[in-house]
Design an enzyme around this catalytic site. Structure first.
Site, mmCIF file in Angstrom:
data_model
loop_
_atom_site.group_PDB
_atom_site.id
_atom_site.type_symbol
_atom_site.label_atom_id
_atom_site.label_comp_id
_atom_site.label_asym_id
_atom_site.label_seq_id
_atom_site.Cartn_x
_atom_site.Cartn_y
_atom_site.Cartn_z
ATOM 1 N N THR A 1 -41.296 25.474 -8.037
ATOM 2 C CA THR A 1 -41.525 24.108 -7.563
ATOM 3 C C THR A 1 -41.854 23.332 -8.829
ATOM 4 O O THR A 1 -42.428 23.902 -9.771
ATOM 5 C CB THR A 1 -42.700 23.996 -6.559
ATOM 6 O OG1 THR A 1 -43.898 24.446 -7.217
ATOM 7 C CG2 THR A 1 -42.489 24.834 -5.312
ATOM 8 N N HIS A 2 -41.469 22.086 -8.900
ATOM 9 C CA HIS A 2 -41.673 21.246 -10.096
ATOM 10 C C HIS A 2 -41.127 21.907 -11.365
ATOM 11 O O HIS A 2 -41.715 21.763 -12.445
ATOM 12 C CB HIS A 2 -43.160 20.929 -10.306
ATOM 13 C CG HIS A 2 -43.865 20.467 -9.070
ATOM 14 N ND1 HIS A 2 -43.873 19.149 -8.662
ATOM 15 C CD2 HIS A 2 -44.571 21.155 -8.125
ATOM 16 C CE1 HIS A 2 -44.570 19.038 -7.533
ATOM 17 N NE2 HIS A 2 -44.990 20.242 -7.180
ATOM 18 N N ASN B 1 -1.849 -2.757 12.965
ATOM 19 C CA ASN B 1 -3.319 -2.645 12.947
ATOM 20 C C ASN B 1 -3.827 -1.431 13.731
ATOM 21 O O ASN B 1 -4.783 -0.785 13.317
ATOM 22 C CB ASN B 1 -3.953 -3.934 13.508
ATOM 23 C CG ASN B 1 -3.619 -5.130 12.646
ATOM 24 O OD1 ASN B 1 -3.007 -4.978 11.585
ATOM 25 N ND2 ASN B 1 -4.006 -6.317 13.093
ATOM 26 N N GLN C 1 -7.293 -2.336 3.876
ATOM 27 C CA GLN C 1 -6.285 -1.525 3.194
ATOM 28 C C GLN C 1 -6.903 -0.722 2.043
ATOM 29 O O GLN C 1 -6.359 0.290 1.626
ATOM 30 C CB GLN C 1 -5.172 -2.440 2.681
ATOM 31 C CG GLN C 1 -4.034 -1.726 2.013
ATOM 32 C CD GLN C 1 -2.810 -2.621 1.874
ATOM 33 O OE1 GLN C 1 -2.132 -2.905 2.858
ATOM 34 N NE2 GLN C 1 -2.552 -3.083 0.665
ATOM 35 N N GLU D 1 -20.392 21.691 -14.747
ATOM 36 C CA GLU D 1 -20.652 20.296 -15.119
ATOM 37 C C GLU D 1 -19.688 19.351 -14.421
ATOM 38 O O GLU D 1 -20.060 18.272 -13.961
ATOM 39 C CB GLU D 1 -20.526 20.139 -16.637
ATOM 40 C CG GLU D 1 -21.593 20.920 -17.393
ATOM 41 C CD GLU D 1 -21.206 21.128 -18.849
ATOM 42 O OE1 GLU D 1 -20.879 20.145 -19.531
ATOM 43 O OE2 GLU D 1 -21.218 22.285 -19.309
ATOM 44 N N LYS E 1 -18.781 29.505 -28.631
ATOM 45 C CA LYS E 1 -19.168 28.882 -27.369
ATOM 46 C C LYS E 1 -18.414 29.377 -26.135
ATOM 47 O O LYS E 1 -17.220 29.642 -26.179
ATOM 48 C CB LYS E 1 -18.951 27.362 -27.468
ATOM 49 C CG LYS E 1 -19.866 26.692 -28.470
ATOM 50 C CD LYS E 1 -21.220 26.414 -27.891
ATOM 51 C CE LYS E 1 -21.228 25.060 -27.238
ATOM 52 N NZ LYS E 1 -22.547 24.767 -26.685
ATOM 53 N N LYS F 1 -8.028 3.569 2.355
ATOM 54 C CA LYS F 1 -7.296 4.840 2.271
ATOM 55 C C LYS F 1 -7.468 5.577 0.947
ATOM 56 O O LYS F 1 -7.657 6.798 0.922
ATOM 57 C CB LYS F 1 -5.822 4.610 2.586
ATOM 58 C CG LYS F 1 -5.584 4.522 4.093
ATOM 59 C CD LYS F 1 -4.242 3.985 4.462
ATOM 60 C CE LYS F 1 -4.169 2.490 4.240
ATOM 61 N NZ LYS F 1 -5.101 1.708 5.105
ATOM 62 N N ASN G 1 -18.601 27.565 -22.632
ATOM 63 C CA ASN G 1 -19.247 26.430 -21.961
ATOM 64 C C ASN G 1 -19.061 26.440 -20.444
ATOM 65 O O ASN G 1 -17.966 26.732 -19.963
ATOM 66 C CB ASN G 1 -18.689 25.122 -22.521
ATOM 67 C CG ASN G 1 -19.133 24.877 -23.952
ATOM 68 O OD1 ASN G 1 -20.221 25.289 -24.341
ATOM 69 N ND2 ASN G 1 -18.289 24.232 -24.720
ATOM 70 N N SER H 1 0.831 -1.210 0.000
ATOM 71 C CA SER H 1 0.000 0.000 0.000
ATOM 72 C C SER H 1 0.866 1.260 0.000
ATOM 73 O O SER H 1 0.356 2.370 0.016
ATOM 74 C CB SER H 1 -0.930 -0.001 1.221
ATOM 75 O OG SER H 1 -0.202 -0.183 2.413
ATOM 76 N N SER I 1 -15.000 26.067 -27.056
ATOM 77 C CA SER I 1 -15.137 24.829 -27.808
ATOM 78 C C SER I 1 -14.033 24.782 -28.848
ATOM 79 O O SER I 1 -13.638 25.813 -29.394
ATOM 80 C CB SER I 1 -16.507 24.803 -28.490
ATOM 81 O OG SER I 1 -16.466 23.955 -29.618
#
Ligand code: ARG
Length: 476
Positions: A163-164, A118, A330, A298, A291, A333, A293, A23, A285
């Protein structure tokens, strides 16, 4: 080189197995905490006469040297990776210990008295996570500070509430900001809870059942800054609840980040145009020159999936493991490290994005005219005038219907405030324009001053309350 545990083995480990088992590639992140734990441990061993004071000093000097060595080497290699450490070392605990023996000889072999990897790994993880929790909390607190500033800036800017995904009632942008304030406040509280619950030292639990040495677990707990030792050694080496709790808190907070990122992304679109994300938080873009973006929004949404994955992974790792320690653990982590990095970075980016984003008041204003946002206010007003609310609801429903009909007939927008006495009396002969009073959107918002409501005055109270909570949180 043979492993520190090789006594009962006749054959070296298979090379593939060695790599699979190791590890060190990721747990080297814990080197500082591992060394802190060892120093506390050997300090206690000396206090109890299990090692001499000279041996203690020699070991501590060696450990501090190793700390330097690793820190220096990390500057050379790949970020956060020491070229001094390889899978030959298996894990950070073995790496530090074998280097210590290399450096100071036989005295180094006494360090591992009355402990096991441990309990060691559990100490390292808790110390590491507590540090990280403090850092994440600082980032979330900064986000909250920015939210408070924005809420004040927009305390009386009107916008439609949904709402909705349909226009529901008029609100202020400040009110909207304060809704997110509450979410991140709960995230901070969850972080604190999680911190407090992990604030116990597992050191001295050893492999699983404690030790025959006369150790002082209270002392090591105190030296490491924990509020006390854990109660049961078997639980201590097999408990990963604190990690799962952290990952749950991370997942919930990422869900909040993602909801906001989703909204910002939509509201930045040409369909909405409610707000502008600053150029520096957008990308272009490669093919479409026009563009801009909202990639960062996102990506924040996408990163959330990753953190949920971390939570699910660890829950699944743990579900079939009998007491006490199992090597499956293990796998914990990397999930923690991933969630720590992702959560911290996401919250920081969101904070910056929010700070630099502007709402377009003209667009919001134009939207207020759509969707009869003041319908509930009219019904509430009629109810105040003595018409039972259910009846008032029915009347306003008919007013809305009439507006829609008039809009079709006359080919221009028609709001409830545009209805004249003759229209109103068609619906109910008790109704007059005068009776309706001021049903403009600003007046409706102004009047929603119930505790927790959207009126600017009430939002100012929420902002003040939020600021004082944040102050107390920071002072604890
Ligand atoms: N590298 C291990 C881990 O990451 C440390 C504990 C190993 N203990 C053991 N008995 N194999 O959890």
């Amino acid at each position: 080189m043979s492993a520190l545990w090789s006594g009962r083995f006749e054959k070296d480990m298979d090379e593939l197995v060695k790599k699979f088992n190791a590890s060190i590639d990721f747990d080297q992140r814990l080197y500082n905490e591992d060394i802190d734990g060892s120093i506390a441990h050997v300090t206690m061993l000396a206090e109890r006469g299990i090692v001499t004071e000279e041996e203690r000093d020699e070991i501590i000097k060696g450990l501090e040297g190793i700390r330097q060595e690793i820190a220096e080497s990390m500057k050379e290699g790949e970020e956060g990776k020491s070229p001094l450490l390889s899978y030959e070392d298996e894990d950070i605990h073995m790496a530090v210990e074998s280097r210590l023996i290399q450096l100071i000889g036989d005295t180094g072999k006494k360090l591992h008295t009355a402990r096991s990897r441990n309990d060691q790994v559990q100490v390292d993880c808790r110390l590491y996570m507590q540090k990280q929790i403090a850092e994440i909390a600082a980032v979330l607190a900064e986000l909250e500070t920015i939210i408070l500033k924005k809420a004040e800036e927009y305390v009386d800017t009107l916008m439609p509430g949904f709402t909705h995904i349909q226009h529901a009632q008029p609100i202020t942008v400040g009110f909207y900001f304060m809704a997110y304030f509450q979410m991140f406040k709960r995230d901070l509280q969850r972080l604190r809870d999680c911190y407090d619950r992990m604030d116990y030292s597992p050191l001295g639990s050893c492999a699983m059942a404690g030790t025959t040495f006369d150790i002082d677990r209270h002392m090591t707990a105190e030296l490491l800054g924990f509020s006390g030792p854990t109660e049961n050694a078997m639980d201590s080496v097999s408990d990963r609840d604190y990690m799962i709790e952290f990952l749950s808190a991370a997942s919930i907070s990422m869900m909040h980040i993602s909801r906001w990122a989703e909204e910002i992304t939509w509201w930045n679109s040409s369909e909405f145009s409610y707000l502008d994300i600053e150029d520096s938080y957008c990308t272009g873009s490669s093919i479409m020159p026009q563009k801009k973006n909202p990639d960062i929004g996102e990506l924040l949404r996408g990163k959330t999936g990753r953190v949920y994955g971390d939570l699910m992974a660890l829950l699944t790792v743990m579900k079939g493991t009998p007491l006490s320690f199992n090597k499956d653990f293990q796998e914990d982590k990397e999930r923690i490290f991933d969630a720590v990095d992702t959560w911290k970075a996401s919250a920081a980016i969101l904070a910056k994005m929010i700070e630099n984003m502007e709402f377009r008041k003209e667009v919001l204003e134009a939207q207020l005219m759509k969707g009869f946002l003041n319908a509930t206010d009219v019904a509430e007003h009629l109810a105040r005038m003595g018409i039972p609310f259910r009846e008032a609801h029915e009347i306003v429903g008919r007013m809305v219907k009439l507006c829609e009909d008039l809009e079709r007939q006359e080919g221009r927008p028609f709001g409830l405030e545009d209805l004249q006495d003759n229209h109103l009396q068609e619906i109910d002969d008790r109704l007059t324009k005068e009776l309706l009073g001021d049903i403009s959107i600003p007046a409706c918002v102004e009047a929603r001053n119930s505790y927790g409501g959207t009126s600017p005055k009430e939002v100012m109270r929420q902002i003040e309350e939020g600021a004082s909570w944040l102050q107390d949180f920071a002072n604890r």
